[in-house]
Design an enzyme around this catalytic site. Structure first.
Site, PDB file in Angstrom:
ATOM      1  N   SER A 220      18.289  -9.338  27.764  1.00  0.00           N
ATOM      2  CA  SER A 220      17.252  -9.386  29.070  1.00  0.00           C
ATOM      3  C   SER A 220      17.543 -10.764  29.484  1.00  0.00           C
ATOM      4  CB  SER A 220      15.177  -8.955  28.492  1.00  0.00           C
ATOM      5  OG  SER A 220      16.001  -7.669  27.327  1.00  0.00           O
TER       6      SER A 220
ATOM      7  N   GLU B  55      13.708 -15.102  29.704  1.00  0.00           N
ATOM      8  CA  GLU B  55      14.503 -15.152  28.034  1.00  0.00           C
ATOM      9  C   GLU B  55      15.161 -16.289  28.059  1.00  0.00           C
ATOM     10  OE1 GLU B  55      14.573 -11.581  25.915  1.00  0.00           O
ATOM     11  OE2 GLU B  55      16.146 -12.312  25.403  1.00  0.00           O
TER      12      GLU B  55
ATOM     13  N   ARG C 226      10.210 -13.532  21.375  1.00  0.00           N
ATOM     14  CA  ARG C 226      11.679 -14.306  21.398  1.00  0.00           C
ATOM     15  C   ARG C 226      11.600 -15.946  21.653  1.00  0.00           C
ATOM     16  NH1 ARG C 226      12.368 -10.198  21.288  1.00  0.00           N
ATOM     17  NH2 ARG C 226      13.826  -8.601  22.754  1.00  0.00           N
TER      18      ARG C 226
HETATM   19  N1  EPU Z   1      12.785   0.030  32.423  1.00  0.00           N
HETATM   20  C1  EPU Z   1      12.623   1.417  33.845  1.00  0.00           C
HETATM   21  N2  EPU Z   1      13.492   0.831  34.596  1.00  0.00           N
HETATM   22  C2  EPU Z   1      14.633  -0.064  33.970  1.00  0.00           C
HETATM   23  C3  EPU Z   1      14.291  -0.870  32.495  1.00  0.00           C
HETATM   24  C4  EPU Z   1      13.740  -0.495  32.133  1.00  0.00           C
HETATM   25  O1  EPU Z   1      11.662   1.775  34.122  1.00  0.00           O
HETATM   26  O2  EPU Z   1      15.581  -0.462  35.215  1.00  0.00           O
HETATM   27  C5  EPU Z   1      11.441   0.974  31.569  1.00  0.00           C
HETATM   28  C6  EPU Z   1      12.459   1.688  30.435  1.00  0.00           C
HETATM   29  O3  EPU Z   1      12.653   3.152  30.709  1.00  0.00           O
HETATM   30  C7  EPU Z   1      10.922   2.118  29.567  1.00  0.00           C
HETATM   31  C8  EPU Z   1      10.888   0.694  29.388  1.00  0.00           C
HETATM   32  O4  EPU Z   1      10.760  -0.367  30.649  1.00  0.00           O
HETATM   33  O5  EPU Z   1      10.346   3.192  29.402  1.00  0.00           O
HETATM   34  C9  EPU Z   1      11.271   0.034  28.504  1.00  0.00           C
HETATM   35  O6  EPU Z   1      12.248  -0.342  28.823  1.00  0.00           O
HETATM   36  P1  EPU Z   1      13.761  -0.654  27.453  1.00  0.00           P
HETATM   37  O7  EPU Z   1      13.578   0.193  25.994  1.00  0.00           O
HETATM   38  O8  EPU Z   1      14.951  -0.543  27.708  1.00  0.00           O
HETATM   39  O9  EPU Z   1      13.592  -2.051  26.755  1.00  0.00           O
HETATM   40  P2  EPU Z   1      12.803  -3.049  27.391  1.00  0.00           P
HETATM   41  O10 EPU Z   1      11.293  -3.767  27.343  1.00  0.00           O
HETATM   42  O11 EPU Z   1      13.551  -3.529  28.492  1.00  0.00           O
HETATM   43  C10 EPU Z   1      12.968  -4.721  25.235  1.00  0.00           C
HETATM   44  C11 EPU Z   1      14.129  -5.858  25.000  1.00  0.00           C
HETATM   45  C12 EPU Z   1      15.185  -5.550  24.608  1.00  0.00           C
HETATM   46  C13 EPU Z   1      15.325  -4.852  23.489  1.00  0.00           C
HETATM   47  C14 EPU Z   1      14.741  -3.544  23.591  1.00  0.00           C
HETATM   48  C15 EPU Z   1      14.648  -2.444  22.993  1.00  0.00           C
HETATM   49  C16 EPU Z   1      13.424  -8.089  25.776  1.00  0.00           C
HETATM   50  C17 EPU Z   1      12.674  -8.717  27.136  1.00  0.00           C
HETATM   51  N3  EPU Z   1      13.746  -6.707  25.314  1.00  0.00           N
HETATM   52  O12 EPU Z   1      13.942  -4.098  27.076  1.00  0.00           O
HETATM   53  O13 EPU Z   1      15.577  -6.599  23.843  1.00  0.00           O
HETATM   54  O14 EPU Z   1      16.716  -4.428  22.705  1.00  0.00           O
HETATM   55  O15 EPU Z   1      13.169  -3.402  24.424  1.00  0.00           O
HETATM   56  O16 EPU Z   1      13.240  -2.908  22.016  1.00  0.00           O
HETATM   57  O17 EPU Z   1      11.733  -7.978  24.856  1.00  0.00           O
HETATM   58  C18 EPU Z   1      16.891  -8.867  24.799  1.00  0.00           C
HETATM   59  O18 EPU Z   1      15.386  -9.275  24.509  1.00  0.00           O
HETATM   60  O19 EPU Z   1      18.035  -9.815  25.125  1.00  0.00           O
HETATM   61  C19 EPU Z   1      17.105  -7.295  24.883  1.00  0.00           C
HETATM   62  C20 EPU Z   1      17.992  -6.202  25.378  1.00  0.00           C
END
Ligand code: EPU
Length: 350
Positions: free
Chosen positions: A236, A332, A164
């Site tokens: 995010s 971010e 990012r």
């Molecule tokens: N999780 C929770 N509770 C929550 C949110 C997430 O338990 O409220 C858990 C999920 O169940 C999962 C893990 O955390 O086991 C990861 O969650 P998710 O797949 O939703 O992805 P994320 O790590 O929260 C990242 C990126 C997103 C991107 C997704 C998919 C970052 C900061 N964020 O989110 O990017 O869409 O992976 O690749 O790296 C962005 O950068 O604006 C963004 C939305």
């Protein structure tokens, strides 16, 4: 070109918070940028290059000049048997480019479907989702250097891409206006389906192709992430923290379910959303600012929140995660003006 004074940026940030720019200039063609820079109106003024406004939180008015390139156009510039190069102007909407590529059978960016923002900003931010980062398909970045008005071309290596982040967001901030990006896409793409949950959804759709992958990503995003057209947000709000093997072992002792992803070199990425949820903050409201109730990594404006209210709530989130897990979250989203410049806010720079 349009030059305005005391210009509201509310329509130009996806958090939909009010902020007024002392000056704002929009560019519809590349030659307008060089013409404008030649007038020396920027001397000594703070500047902000605006893209789709989807990764910015305004916490005050902006006392400098906002530069807003809205250059449009997408063209195939070179085609070979396996790969082709597509040049997209910086002001194109990112998801329009993805839709165009998928409709033409060009692979490489389908996992990045529905990410809000512009083509230019995709580079600044090195956008990523569902196992793909945009840096993997960038061939060349075209920009204009603000200080000497020269056209410059960058290879992906020059750009210093990281999670990012890029030099455009870091050491080069405010130095270049990205005008166009050349992407290297593939006619025989290798699909990336290993992100948890993606494969199962795409298989349910019958066949695995660019269209069904795009549909899958869109439906997963829509189930978790708020549509900025309906609820103000910047995706995010924090990055997922990356820690080493010793630190992850210590954390897993206390929290064996904490999602973590090996990054190589004894580094592990943690799910910040999970940690925020485990602090009991998912859905937490403070006035009209809130932590999203379906994805705790996203801060939202329920309507009428100020940027400061959103930032203040995010600082509470940061404090709670630090107290409970000993992890310091980094933003971010870019806070403008940077919190250090606002004396009444005791926020730490992210
Ligand atoms: N999780 C929770 N509770 C929550 C949110 C997430 O338990 O409220 C858990 C999920 O169940 C999962 C893990 O955390 O086991 C990861 O969650 P998710 O797949 O939703 O992805 P994320 O790590 O929260 C990242 C990126 C997103 C991107 C997704 C998919 C970052 C900061 N964020 O989110 O990017 O869409 O992976 O690749 O790296 C962005 O950068 O604006 C963004 C939305």
């Amino acid at each position: 070109m349009e030059l305005k004074t005391d210009f509201s940026l509310k329509a130009f940030n996806t958090f939909r918070v009010e902020a007024v720019a002392a000056r704002y200039v929009r560019f519809d063609a590349e030659n307008e940028i060089a013409d404008f820079l030649g007038r020396n109106l920027l001397d000594g003024k703070r500047r902000l290059v605006l893209g789709g406004g989807s990764n910015l939180l305004f916490v005050d008015d902006f006392d400098g000049i906002v530069l807003h390139p809205l250059l449009k156009g997408i063209h195939m510039v070179k085609a070979a048997r396996q790969h082709l190069r597509v040049r997209a102007m910086a002001g194109e909407n990112w998801d329009d480019l993805v839709a165009f590529a998928v409709a033409n059978g060009w692979g490489g960016i389908e996992n990045l479907s529905l990410i809000p923002g512009s083509v230019g900003a995709s580079v600044v931010q090195n956008i990523g989702a569902y196992g793909v980062e945009v840096k993997a398909v960038i061939d060349r970045v075209e920009a204009i250097s603000i200080d000497d008005r020269k056209k410059v071309f960058f290879t992906p290596k020059d750009c210093g891409f990281d999670y990012r982040s890029s030099n455009f967001k870091g050491t080069w901030a405010g130095r270049f206006i990205i005008t166009a990006v050349v992407f290297k896409l593939s006619r025989q793409p290798e699909f990336v389906l290993d992100y948890p949950g993606v494969k199962a959804v795409v298989e349910d759709l019958g066949s695995i192709n660019l269209e069904t992958i795009r549909q899958t990503i869109i439906s997963i995003r829509q189930s978790k992430l708020p549509d900025p057209e309906q609820v103000g947000n910047g995706g995010s709000f924090f990055k997922n923290p990356v820690i080493d093997g010793n630190a992850i072992d210590r954390l897993l002792n206390g929290y064996p379910d904490l999602p973590h992803y090996p990054q190589g070199d004894d580094q592990f990425k943690l799910a910040a959303g999970w940690m925020i949820e485990h602090c009991g903050l998912k859905g937490k409201r403070a006035g009209k600012a809130a932590v999203h109730d379906k994805q705790a990594l996203v801060m939202v404006n329920l309507g009428g929140a100020t940027g400061r209210e959103i930032l203040e709530l995010s600082e509470q989130v940061k404090g709670a995660v630090h107290d409970r897990f000993g992890i310091k979250l980094e933003r971010e989203v870019l806070v403008v003006p940077s919190p250090g410049r606002i004396s009444s806010l005791a926020a730490q720079p992210g």
